[in-house]
Each structure stands twice: as C-alpha cells, then as structure tokens.
Design a protein around this motif. Structure first.
Motif, PDB file in Angstrom:
ATOM      1  N   ARG A   1       0.836  -1.204   0.000  1.00  0.00           N
ATOM      2  CA  ARG A   1       0.000   0.000   0.000  1.00  0.00           C
ATOM      3  C   ARG A   1       0.867   1.248   0.000  1.00  0.00           C
ATOM      4  N   SER A   2       1.970   1.199   0.777  1.00  0.00           N
ATOM      5  CA  SER A   2       2.826   2.377   0.863  1.00  0.00           C
ATOM      6  C   SER A   2       3.475   2.657  -0.482  1.00  0.00           C
ATOM      7  N   ARG A   3       3.534   1.644  -1.325  1.00  0.00           N
ATOM      8  CA  ARG A   3       4.136   1.795  -2.638  1.00  0.00           C
ATOM      9  C   ARG A   3       3.122   2.341  -3.632  1.00  0.00           C
ATOM     10  N   GLY A   4       1.876   2.466  -3.193  1.00  0.00           N
ATOM     11  CA  GLY A   4       0.851   3.028  -4.056  1.00  0.00           C
ATOM     12  C   GLY A   4       0.092   1.996  -4.853  1.00  0.00           C
ATOM     13  N   VAL A   5       0.184   0.734  -4.467  1.00  0.00           N
ATOM     14  CA  VAL A   5      -0.582  -0.296  -5.167  1.00  0.00           C
ATOM     15  C   VAL A   5      -2.064  -0.081  -4.834  1.00  0.00           C
ATOM     16  N   PRO A   6      -2.932   0.024  -5.856  1.00  0.00           N
ATOM     17  CA  PRO A   6      -4.353   0.240  -5.572  1.00  0.00           C
ATOM     18  C   PRO A   6      -4.975  -0.969  -4.877  1.00  0.00           C
TER      19      PRO A   6
ATOM     20  N   ARG B   1      -3.226  -9.440  -5.995  1.00  0.00           N
ATOM     21  CA  ARG B   1      -1.863  -9.807  -6.361  1.00  0.00           C
ATOM     22  C   ARG B   1      -0.958 -10.035  -5.151  1.00  0.00           C
ATOM     23  N   HIS B   2      -1.138  -9.222  -4.099  1.00  0.00           N
ATOM     24  CA  HIS B   2      -0.238  -9.354  -2.959  1.00  0.00           C
ATOM     25  C   HIS B   2      -0.771 -10.271  -1.871  1.00  0.00           C
TER      26      HIS B   2
END
Lengths: 318, 576
Positions: free
Chosen positions: A220-225, A232-233
């Motif tokens: 999330r901190s990486r900006g993954v929606p 995916r994660h």
C-alpha cells in the motif's frame, strides 16, 4: 524432487497398512460371504456344498493365509474377482471411477469459484453487514446435510420449473458431454455447496490474517491500488490453507458420496462400496478401499506440490 | 520552502476515533532536503503520526479526526492529505511519499521475487513494462550498492539477509524519487554494523536526491548521525522540538533530559561498573562457572541424494570463568553464536567441552530469555509460574519456597497482589521482573540473561538493569549477560567477551575492551555504535560478505594464538 521421491516411497507402506486394516475389519463383521451372496437360497445348500463354495473362493483358509494370498496377487496387479459382479475388481472400480472423479472435480470447481471470491469479499469487508451475511451463509452451508440440499434442489426444479434431473443410466463425458453435464451439475452443486462454504470460511480467515501482514502495508505504501493489494499481494499468500482444505474435501469426494449418489441415482464409487460391504464382497471392498487410499495419497501429494508452487519458502526447504 | 506541514494532527482508533485518540494535536514542518527525527518510546504515537502522513493509518483501523497535513506536490500545488480521496492517495503513495519499515524480513512479500517488488513501483508510477522494468529495477539495486544485482532480482526475500532486504526496501522506495521519505525505525531489527551501513546509505541518498525525510526511532543516539531537527514525543504529544544541536545539547523538557541522560548511551568504556569481585583488594573467590573448550556443531544431515554438507560451527572452543558477583557480557551480532552458547551452558543444545558450575542451589544455572511476552505461559498465574521451577526440580512447594517467593516478588518490586494475576495483566518490564524472580526461585549461583532487556523500552530497560545490579550484590550472583547492545553491556558487565562467528575474538575488563579494542572485529563493532556525541558522521559503505560458518566434515579450526594486550585483556592474533 527429493521430497517427491520420499513421498512416493511411502506409498506402498501406507497401502499395506490400510489393506491389512480393512482386511481384518471386514472379516469382523458378522455373517459370511456365501450367505450374503446367495441370500435365502443359501439355506438350501448342504454344509458340504457351502464348504466347497468357501474353498472355491479361498474363504476356508486362515485369515493370514488369505491375506498373504491376496497380497501376492496384488503384487501381480490382480485385485481378485468380485463375487457380486463376477468380474475383476479393478474393472468394476474403473467402470465406476470416472463418474466419481468427474463429480469431485466439478464440486471442487464450483466450491473454488464461489468460495474464494466470497471469502476474499468477506475479509475485505470484515465486520460489515455483507461479511455477516456471507458468514451466516457459510455456516448454514457447512452445517446442512447434503441430502437436504439435494432434496431442495430437486424439489425447486421439479415443482418450480417442471424439470427433473436426468436419472438412470449414466452418460460418460466423452459420449455426450452435454447430457453428462446435465446429469452431474445438480449433484455437483449439492456437494459443492458445503464445499464452497468450507472454502469461504477458510479463505476469509486466511485473508484477514494476510491483510494485517507487514508486506501488505508495504504494498500500500508503494501506491498499489486496493485491487492489486488484495488479488496480487494478499491472495497468493492466503491460498495455502485454502488448498489444504480443498485437498482434504476433494480426497473425501474421491471415495464416493454415498448419499448424493443415492439421491440422484448415480452409479458412483460410494454406492458401489456400500453394496459391496452389505454383500460381503471381500475382494471388492478390499480393492476399493485400497484404491480410495491410493487416491487420497495422490491428492495429498498434489496438495504438497501446490504448496511448493505457491510458496518459494517451502521450495527452499524441500 | 515547506515540503510538508502538519498542524494540530489528531488521530484516533476504533469505532469512535474521537474518544480513543492516541495522537493529540501534533504539529511540525519539514523542508525539502531536511531530516526530522521523531523520537519516542513505544506507545508515544510516533509511528501513528508518521503513518497518518501517507494515510496508511486508515488501513490499521485509525482515522485522522482533526488537523491538516499539507503536502507540496511535484507541480508546486498544495494538497491537504487529510481530506484527499483514496484514489488520489494511492497515486501519491510510492510516487511522492515513500516509506521504509522496521522489519525488512516481514515487510517484503514472501511469495514474490525481489525484482517483481522493486519493479512494481516502476510499473505503477512510470508506466514501464517488460524489459524496461527489469533494467530499471537492476539500476535501483545498483543505486543501493547491492552486489550482483541481476541474480538478486530473481531471488525471494527469504534468500537474503536482513541488511540486504532493507537495502532492497530502500531501492524499491527510491525507485520513483519520492519527495518525502518516511523511515519507521528502519534499523531497529538490524545489527549495529549493518545499521551503520543503512544509515550511511540513507544519508547519502538523501543528499543526492534532495528529498525530505521523517526518521522515526526510539534511540536518541541514532538521531545525532542523521537529523537536522528533532521532535520528542510522549503519550501522543510532542514534548519538545527544535534543531538537532539545541535539543541534544540544551534539552528543555524533563522527558528529553531523561531520554538523554538516564538511558544507557555508549560511552567507550567510561561508564563501566567498578564493583566487581576483587575490586576492593579482597581475594578473588573461586569461579561459579567454568567453561572450557565449549563447542557446538550442527550437522547438516545428508539426504538420499545429497551427501552431508558438513557442520555448522555455531560455537567453537569457547572458554571463560565467571566469578560470583561478576557479570561477563557476551557481545556479538546475530548469528555469532551468543545464544547458542547460553543454551549449551544450560544443556539445551548438544555440545562438547567442559562446563562446571558450583553453587549451593539445586540447579546452579538459571536463565532469563529475551521475550517476556513469549516466555511466560499465559495460562498460569504468577504464583504457579514461580512454583514451576521448584516443582520441576522435584521438590514440594512448601512453606520455605512460599516464603522465598514472597521475598523475591518484593525484591523485584512487584505488588503483593500479583500472585493471583496472569501474565497478560502486566507490562513488558513487569513481566521481565517475573521472569527474573522465577530464575531466582532455586537460589542459583549463575544466571544467564539472554538479551534480557532488549525487548524493553529504553527507560524500562534502565530500571530493570538497576534491579539486576541490586540483586547481583544481594545474592552474589554471577551473570552471563548476552546482548547485541553495547551501551547496555557497558552498564552492567565487569568483563566483556566479543564473539564473532562462534568464537571469542577478544575478552577482558569492560573498561579496557570498550575503550581500547584490539581486535579488528571489536573495533568495527564499536565504531558502528551510534552515539549522541557524534553528529553527522560519515560511514563508508561496506559490501563485503561475512564468510560462512559451514565447514566440511572433519574440518578443525586452526590453532589460535592469544595476545595479552593488558592485564586480563586478551585478543586473538590476526593473520593479515
């Protein structure tokens, strides 16, 4: 690779254990094969005739000798002759098995297609109303006996739509896929409902665990929606318990589903083995149990291979 | 130019965030290229404050209830992150605000390759795909100086060490050149030498990119090396903030003073104890514990298709004496064999060599473990926990034992009504006191303390250390104090043994070893310890790998020669 070979090496040992257990167990059931085979006509036989029949089937010898004889034949690929069908045991089993396998696969497919998304949805909406509804639904699905589901499905279809599930002779998949599917879809739904409920519950709790993991926060901190975070994660990490539960359920289904087969008049393994026990068809029971145990081990092995595929950490340990 | 301006920030948790508020009105400003350190103990609200800045707190059940967080965007516009919609926030996260977390081991997805995780930022924020992602990821790894980056890209997190993983984290965060970097205790889980490396890397990259940085830590000593400004937090409030020099040299708030002065900081052997046995000129007593040539090796088992790979030499020929009333500190980094040594002495690991303990107690050696949360059975009340060692030794829990229990409970400063309570009702520090009391139930002569204060907050740590010193004097206990924390060891140990790769490399009186280290490893270790006196030191990046302790079967270590460099101060001779 190593693990695989070790696991395969354990197969004969487990099968030996299972076979000796069932060998003894079925012989502890009161009543004898000759009486069971001939029914009331058995009363017409003289003791000498009975003894001759028993000698013919090798039933007059001590258990140990019978077992040894059976085991030696087994090593040559011979599971013996079924007294009820008068055919080799393996042939009888293989005739019934495709239906059971297909039914199990279909049920599992239904369970995964419904259960995984439902579990993920419940987990991402935890403690909200939709989660509560799904949880109650799953609870009902798991606690309702399958014949209730089956009866409801049959009733709704026949009373509501005037359709009756095709019963009677079973159409193999390759002969007429549509007719085959038409025959199997309802029993598969019946079995799949409880299966899906189990998958939903386990997927939900696994997802809840994973969603609170550090690496999800990192994503999330990486900006993954949100979508990417969930599918995916998080999901790949939550699949291991789902695979475990599915493997166990699938393994059971491969042993046949007596009640649902009965309900939908399907000639599967479950009904066959039940009949075999009632008929004291020793060879058939032994052969089928061995076959079921073998299937269970294959499924377990597949489950473990799936773990390895899913999780690189298990790969390293392998 | 203000990059980030936080004012009157209130954050709460749960269904009614206004009621269960944990951050009560925090304000600070940060300019581009500047580093602000948020310092505080656990529960001070420092992480919650930082997680509110990129609004990740929303996913942990928290909510910003009041205040503004103004971020200057790339295009020069200003945005209040408090009211920003989630879609906007996820475009900002990663691209403009990057974040590094405490536990590199658990902060990377275990089922995805390192390359995929670094590449993700490039896919998301730069629209790259295919080969372009791979080469961008490779460059990112080169930027954080990871050797052999191409091979690393295909590896999974479990195949890498903690230090390497933290570099991977940094690489993935810097991929998009964020304007603001939030580093939440990025080195707490790492060894000191690795910590120094990561700090050096962060400082270098900050200077290179001109990003602003919020650096969160519980260790005020670490702040001196990196920060321009410091904000000290306690109970969800900022108690003091200002320029680095002003806060460290002239603290105003008592809590800041407390953090700076009553908490152990490493002082290069100036803060050692001088009350050891024989210090007053009296005759030295006979040792309470004698360890000779202690060796622990773990065989890597052969499998059907793989011959034995040899042995892990976890502990190799360790010898020392420990006198009653004395503390021997064993320091070293993770994997150096500290804990294995402790376990071997208690007979919990298979070992060879001689261990002899003398004492009047039934079981002369007892142990206190690192994690006070995990080492107490949650289903037993304190009374049962304290009775356990007595019963386990095959004795009745009689009036004498009961009396000792009451005495110890009083000595470790726990209230008398503790006996009927359960571990979860106590704080971490109190739980560790219970563990200490439990270890003393059988009247041991030696207590092995394996990282016994490492999991505690700094001020709690100081109080537990005081307690240990008091108990040592009262019962003439011999302590084997195992720790990675040089500052703590300096405070409690009379003598220090430095272990590296399973072997002692240097041993001697604390003052001598810590002020005048002779072995190269000890020097490196001491040089890496953060210190409030050292402002903005530059560390050189070292990418060398530690050699393996896995040796083929039959391998014996070469003969060791010891140099006596001072009275009782031994260092291993090094072959150049």
């Amino acid at each position: 690779m190593n693990t695989l070979i070790r696991r395969l090496a354990a197969f004969p040992l487990v099968l030996l254990g299972v076979s000796s257990l069932v060998f003894v167990a079925i012989r502890l059931v009161p009543g004898d094969a000759i009486t069971a085979m001939l029914g009331t006509q058995a009363g017409l036989l003289t003791p000498a005739q009975k003894a001759a029949l028993a000698a013919y089937f090798g039933l007059d010898r001590p258990w140990i000798a019978q077992y040894w004889h059976w085991l030696r034949a087994l090593l040559h690929g011979d599971l013996g002759i079924s007294v009820t069908y008068g055919k080799p045991v393996l042939e009888v089993i293989l005739q019934r098995f495709p239906l059971t396998l297909e039914l199990a696969l279909l049920s599992m497919a239904i369970a995964l297609v419904i259960g995984v998304p439902a579990g993920v949805y419940a987990a991402t909406h935890a403690e909200r109303r939709s989660d509560l509804v799904l949880r109650i639904g799953a609870m009902i699905g798991q606690s309702t006996p399958s014949f209730v589901f089956g009866l409801v499905i049959i009733y709704v279809l026949s009373a509501g739509f005037g359709v009756l599930p095709a019963m009677g002779t079973f159409t193999p998949l390759l002969k007429d896929p549509l007719a085959n599917l038409g025959q199997l879809i309802l029993p598969a739904l019946t079995l799949g409902a409880a299966f899906a409920a189990a998958v939903t519950r386990i997927a939900r709790s696994a997802m809840l665990d994973v969603l609170s993991e550090d690496y999800v926060r990192t994503a999330r901190s990486r900006g993954v929606p949100a979508r990417g975070v969930i599918w995916r994660h998080a999901l790949p990490n939550a699949l291991i318990p789902v695979v475990t539960v599915s493997g166990i359920e699938f393994g059971y289904l491969l042993g046949g589903a007596v009640i649902v087969e009965q309900l939908f008049a399907l000639p599967g393994l479950g009904r066959m083995v039940l009949d075999a026990i009632l008929q004291r068809d020793y060879a058939l029971v032994q052969g089928t149990v061995l076959f079921i145990a073998f299937n269970f081990m294959v499924v377990n092995l597949l489950v473990d291979l799936t773990y390895v595929w899913l999780d690189p950490r298990i790969r390293a340990r392998g | 130019m203000t990059l980030l301006s936080v004012s009157d920030l209130h954050v709460g948790f749960g269904r009614d965030p206004e009621k269960s508020e944990v951050v009560h009105g925090v304000s600070f400003d940060l300019a581009a290229g500047e580093t602000l350190a948020l310092v505080g103990e656990s529960g001070s609200g420092k992480s919650v404050t930082a997680l509110s800045v990129n609004r990740l707190i929303d996913f942990g059940g928290g909510r910003v209830t009041r205040g503004t967080i103004l971020l200057e965007r790339q295009d020069g516009s200003q945005l209040d992150l408090v009211g920003a919609p989630e879609a906007e926030l996820s475009r900002i996260r990663g691209a403009e605000i990057g974040m590094i977390f405490q536990e590199p081991m658990s902060s990377l997805n275990p089922v995805k390759t390192v390359g995929a995780q670094i590449g993700e930022a490039f896919r998301l924020h730069h629209g790259l795909s295919g080969r372009a992602v791979t080469s961008a990821a490779r460059e990112a790894l080169e930027r954080v100086r990871i050797p052999d980056p191409v091979r690393r890209l295909g590896q999974f997190p479990h195949e890498m060490s903690g230090g390497m993983l933290q570099r991977v984290m940094i690489a993935s965060v810097l991929a998009c050149n964020p304007r603001l970097l939030i580093a939440d205790e990025p080195t707490t889980a790492l060894d000191v030498t690795i910590q120094a490396q990561i700090m050096a890397l962060l400082a270098e990259l900050r200077d290179e990119t001109g990003m602003g940085m919020i650096f969160i830590t519980h260790d005020i000593g670490l702040v001196a090396g990196i920060a321009d400004k410091v904000m000290v937090m306690r109970d969800g409030r900022s108690v003091e903030q200002g320029a680095l020099g002003a806060v460290l040299d002239d603290p105003q708030h008592p809590y800041t003073k407390h953090l700076l002065h009553s908490v152990p900081h490493f002082a290069h052997g100036k803060a050692v104890r001088c009350d050891g046995p024989g210090a007053d000129g009296s005759e030295r007593p006979a040792p309470a514990l004698k360890v000779d040539d202690l060796t622990v090796r773990f065989n890597i088992k052969r499998t059907l298709f793989r011959p034995s790979q040899g042995n892990i030499h976890a502990v190799e020929r360790v010898s020392f004496d420990l006198l009653p009333g004395e503390t021997l500190g064993i320091v070293g980094e993770s994997g150096s064999g500290k804990s294995t040594t402790a376990r071997a002495i208690l007979g919990l690991a298979p070992s060879s060599g001689r261990i002899s303990a003398t004492g009047q107690g039934l079981r002369p050696v007892q142990m206190v473990f690192q994690n006070p949360y995990a080492s107490l059975n949650p289903r037993l009340a304190v009374e049962d926990l304290l009775a356990e060692p007595v019963l386990a030794a095959g004795h009745r829990f009689d009036a004498d034992a009961r009396e000792r229990m009451h005495m110890l409970l009083d000595r470790v400063d726990l209230p008398a009504d503790s006996l009927t309570r359960y571990p979860h009702e106590f704080s971490g520090g109190q739980r560790q006191r219970i563990c200490i009391a439990r270890a003393l139930m059988l009247n041991p002569s030696v207590v092995v303390l394996d990282e016994a204060v490492s999991a505690l907050d700094v001020s709690v740590q100081a109080r537990v250390l005081d307690l240990l010193v008091d108990l040592q004097r009262e019962f003439q206990l011999a302590y084997l104090f195992i720790s990675h924390d040089m500052a703590v060891v300096e405070r409690i140990a009379h003598r220090v043994a430095v272990v590296c790769r399973g072997e002692i490399v240097e041993m001697g009186p604390s003052a001598a070893v810590l002020s005048d280290p002779r072995h190269s490893y000890t020097r490196r270790l001491i040089a890496a310890v953060p210190n409030i006196a050292r402002r903005r030191v530059h560390f050189d990046l070292d990418t060398s790998q530690v050699p393996s302790i896995l040796h083929p079967a039959g391998w014996e270590p070469p003969e060791v020669r010891w140099l006596e460099v001072g009275p009782g101060h031994l260092a291993r001779e090094e072959v150049a």
